[in-house]
Design an enzyme around this catalytic site. Structure first.
Site, PDB file in Angstrom:
ATOM      1  N   THR A 138      -1.035  -6.466   2.140  1.00  0.00           N
ATOM      2  CA  THR A 138      -2.154  -6.701   3.054  1.00  0.00           C
ATOM      3  C   THR A 138      -1.679  -7.372   4.333  1.00  0.00           C
ATOM      4  O   THR A 138      -2.019  -6.949   5.448  1.00  0.00           O
ATOM      5  CB  THR A 138      -3.203  -7.599   2.374  1.00  0.00           C
ATOM      6  OG1 THR A 138      -3.594  -7.020   1.138  1.00  0.00           O
ATOM      7  CG2 THR A 138      -4.421  -7.771   3.252  1.00  0.00           C
ATOM      8  N   TYR A 187     -12.141   0.948  -2.567  1.00  0.00           N
ATOM      9  CA  TYR A 187     -13.157   1.829  -2.005  1.00  0.00           C
ATOM     10  C   TYR A 187     -13.791   2.754  -3.047  1.00  0.00           C
ATOM     11  O   TYR A 187     -15.010   2.822  -3.147  1.00  0.00           O
ATOM     12  CB  TYR A 187     -12.617   2.665  -0.829  1.00  0.00           C
ATOM     13  CG  TYR A 187     -13.715   3.521  -0.192  1.00  0.00           C
ATOM     14  CD1 TYR A 187     -14.696   2.927   0.597  1.00  0.00           C
ATOM     15  CD2 TYR A 187     -13.785   4.886  -0.420  1.00  0.00           C
ATOM     16  CE1 TYR A 187     -15.726   3.692   1.141  1.00  0.00           C
ATOM     17  CE2 TYR A 187     -14.808   5.650   0.121  1.00  0.00           C
ATOM     18  CZ  TYR A 187     -15.769   5.050   0.893  1.00  0.00           C
ATOM     19  OH  TYR A 187     -16.789   5.799   1.419  1.00  0.00           O
ATOM     20  N   TYR A 211      -2.196  -6.436  -8.630  1.00  0.00           N
ATOM     21  CA  TYR A 211      -2.738  -7.256  -7.539  1.00  0.00           C
ATOM     22  C   TYR A 211      -4.259  -7.128  -7.556  1.00  0.00           C
ATOM     23  O   TYR A 211      -4.811  -6.085  -7.199  1.00  0.00           O
ATOM     24  CB  TYR A 211      -2.139  -6.778  -6.213  1.00  0.00           C
ATOM     25  CG  TYR A 211      -2.593  -7.470  -4.960  1.00  0.00           C
ATOM     26  CD1 TYR A 211      -3.295  -8.670  -4.982  1.00  0.00           C
ATOM     27  CD2 TYR A 211      -2.279  -6.919  -3.723  1.00  0.00           C
ATOM     28  CE1 TYR A 211      -3.693  -9.296  -3.810  1.00  0.00           C
ATOM     29  CE2 TYR A 211      -2.672  -7.533  -2.546  1.00  0.00           C
ATOM     30  CZ  TYR A 211      -3.382  -8.718  -2.598  1.00  0.00           C
ATOM     31  OH  TYR A 211      -3.774  -9.320  -1.429  1.00  0.00           O
ATOM     32  N   ARG A 221     -11.473  -7.721  -1.337  1.00  0.00           N
ATOM     33  CA  ARG A 221     -11.079  -6.596  -0.476  1.00  0.00           C
ATOM     34  C   ARG A 221     -11.339  -5.246  -1.134  1.00  0.00           C
ATOM     35  O   ARG A 221     -11.655  -4.276  -0.459  1.00  0.00           O
ATOM     36  CB  ARG A 221      -9.592  -6.687  -0.109  1.00  0.00           C
ATOM     37  CG  ARG A 221      -9.284  -7.723   0.957  1.00  0.00           C
ATOM     38  CD  ARG A 221      -7.821  -7.662   1.328  1.00  0.00           C
ATOM     39  NE  ARG A 221      -7.478  -8.637   2.352  1.00  0.00           N
ATOM     40  CZ  ARG A 221      -7.474  -8.396   3.658  1.00  0.00           C
ATOM     41  NH1 ARG A 221      -7.831  -7.214   4.118  1.00  0.00           N
ATOM     42  NH2 ARG A 221      -7.132  -9.339   4.512  1.00  0.00           N
ATOM     43  N   LYS A 229      -0.786 -10.695  -9.572  1.00  0.00           N
ATOM     44  CA  LYS A 229      -1.100 -11.473  -8.374  1.00  0.00           C
ATOM     45  C   LYS A 229      -2.595 -11.727  -8.428  1.00  0.00           C
ATOM     46  O   LYS A 229      -3.410 -10.822  -8.218  1.00  0.00           O
ATOM     47  CB  LYS A 229      -0.711 -10.736  -7.100  1.00  0.00           C
ATOM     48  CG  LYS A 229      -1.024 -11.541  -5.831  1.00  0.00           C
ATOM     49  CD  LYS A 229      -0.681 -10.789  -4.557  1.00  0.00           C
ATOM     50  CE  LYS A 229      -1.055 -11.623  -3.331  1.00  0.00           C
ATOM     51  NZ  LYS A 229      -0.799 -10.896  -2.058  1.00  0.00           N
ATOM     52  N   ILE A 244       2.414 -15.649  -4.209  1.00  0.00           N
ATOM     53  CA  ILE A 244       2.765 -14.679  -3.172  1.00  0.00           C
ATOM     54  C   ILE A 244       2.022 -15.160  -1.941  1.00  0.00           C
ATOM     55  O   ILE A 244       0.811 -15.012  -1.829  1.00  0.00           O
ATOM     56  CB  ILE A 244       2.398 -13.244  -3.573  1.00  0.00           C
ATOM     57  CG1 ILE A 244       3.172 -12.849  -4.841  1.00  0.00           C
ATOM     58  CG2 ILE A 244       2.707 -12.276  -2.433  1.00  0.00           C
ATOM     59  CD1 ILE A 244       2.881 -11.437  -5.346  1.00  0.00           C
TER      60      ILE A 244
END
Length: 295
Positions: A49, A112, A138, A143, A166, A206
């Site tokens: 990202t 999405y 992740y 998001r 993550k 991270i």
């Protein structure tokens, strides 16, 4: 407990990608890689990202992976972002990263299209079975629009190549469940929550803010890993305002790119639709960097 993926404990840096006139600035990128290696970080995570992977072309994405692997020359691990909302595309990118010499792959949850929990499982199962690299799941529902539930991660933990999570849900309860119910290594995906997560058993982070102050992030994580939570708290509170700005002033990586520009380590350029930090917020950020002693 011996955890899968424990070789990725410590500080991984979610690298920014420098640009000039809309193209990746590889000379500046090399400087940033050397800056991180000199600080002794444990792993570099390009094209996530923070590295603006959504706006890089597929060719650029692959070039950045190969470039970072080549520049590190084994001096630190490399875990590039190779995720996609298309399973086939994620497999293709991950196989490229494996051929390029990466050490692991950072796999953002498909975004999405909002898969079911079974869809998440089948996505990661295919990656684990078709790719040889250790996979880092992740999970960032802020998001991607959907959480990978702990029950799904428990199922995924049974697959050999699923090694790391993550954890960027912002939920210590979810982090605690993953740590209690699996043998996976968990890394914080939120800088301000790294210490609380390590208090319940996470193994590091991270980090975005480590683009600016990798040594301080490493000091906090090392202190927590050694059980010296008094020293870790001191570092946590020192870092807290910077962590808040990196996540709170605007969407990542807008604030960190602005900070890198103020520090003379980047020109601040991003690819649309990402736009520069608004000037009143730049001044707020300048104040935080000054208070920290960076300016």
């Amino acid at each position: 407990m011996d955890r899968k993926g424990s070789e990725f404990a410590g500080v991984s840096v979610a690298l920014t990608t420098p640009f000039v006139n809309g193209e990746v600035d590889y000379d500046r990128f090399a400087e940033q890689v050397e800056f991180q290696i000199a600080a002794g970080v444990d792993c570099l995570c390009p094209v996530g990202t923070t590295g603006e992977s959504p706006t890089l072309s597929h060719d650029e994405h692959e070039r950045v992976i190969a470039f970072v692997v080549e520049k590190t020359s084994g001096r630190t691990k490399v875990m590039p972002g190779t995720g996609s909302n298309s399973t086939a595309e994620a497999v293709r990118l991950t196989k490229f990263a494996e051929r390029a010499g990466a050490d692991a792959a950072l796999q953002v949850a498909p975004y999405y299209n909002k898969p079911t929990q079974e869809g998440f499982y089948q996505h990661y199962k295919r990656l684990a079975e078709e790719c040889g690299l250790p996979q880092c799941v992740y999970n960032i529902p802020g998001r991607t629009a959907k959480n990978i539930e702990p029950e799904t991660i428990v199922r995924l933990a049974e697959l050999e190549n699923i090694a790391v999570v993550k954890e960027a849900t912002g939920s210590l309860d979810q982090c605690s469940r993953i740590l209690a119910e699996t043998n996976l290594t968990v890394l914080s995906g939120d800088d301000s929550l790294t210490l609380p997560m390590m208090a319940v058993g996470a193994s590091g982070s991270i980090s975005v803010v480590a683009n600016l102050v990798p040594g301080d992030v490493k000091a906090m994580v090392a202190a927590a890993a050694a059980g010296d939570f008094a020293a870790a708290r001191e570092q946590h509170f020192k870092l807290f305002a910077l962590c808040r700005d990196m996540l709170g002033l605007a969407t990542n990586p807008i604030p960190v790119k602005a900070a890198m520009k103020l520090l003379g380590r980047d020109n601040g350029e991003m690819l649309l639709p990402m736009t520069p930090l608004e000037e009143p917020l730049v001044e707020k950020l300048r104040g935080s960097l000054t208070a920290y002693g960076l300016l």
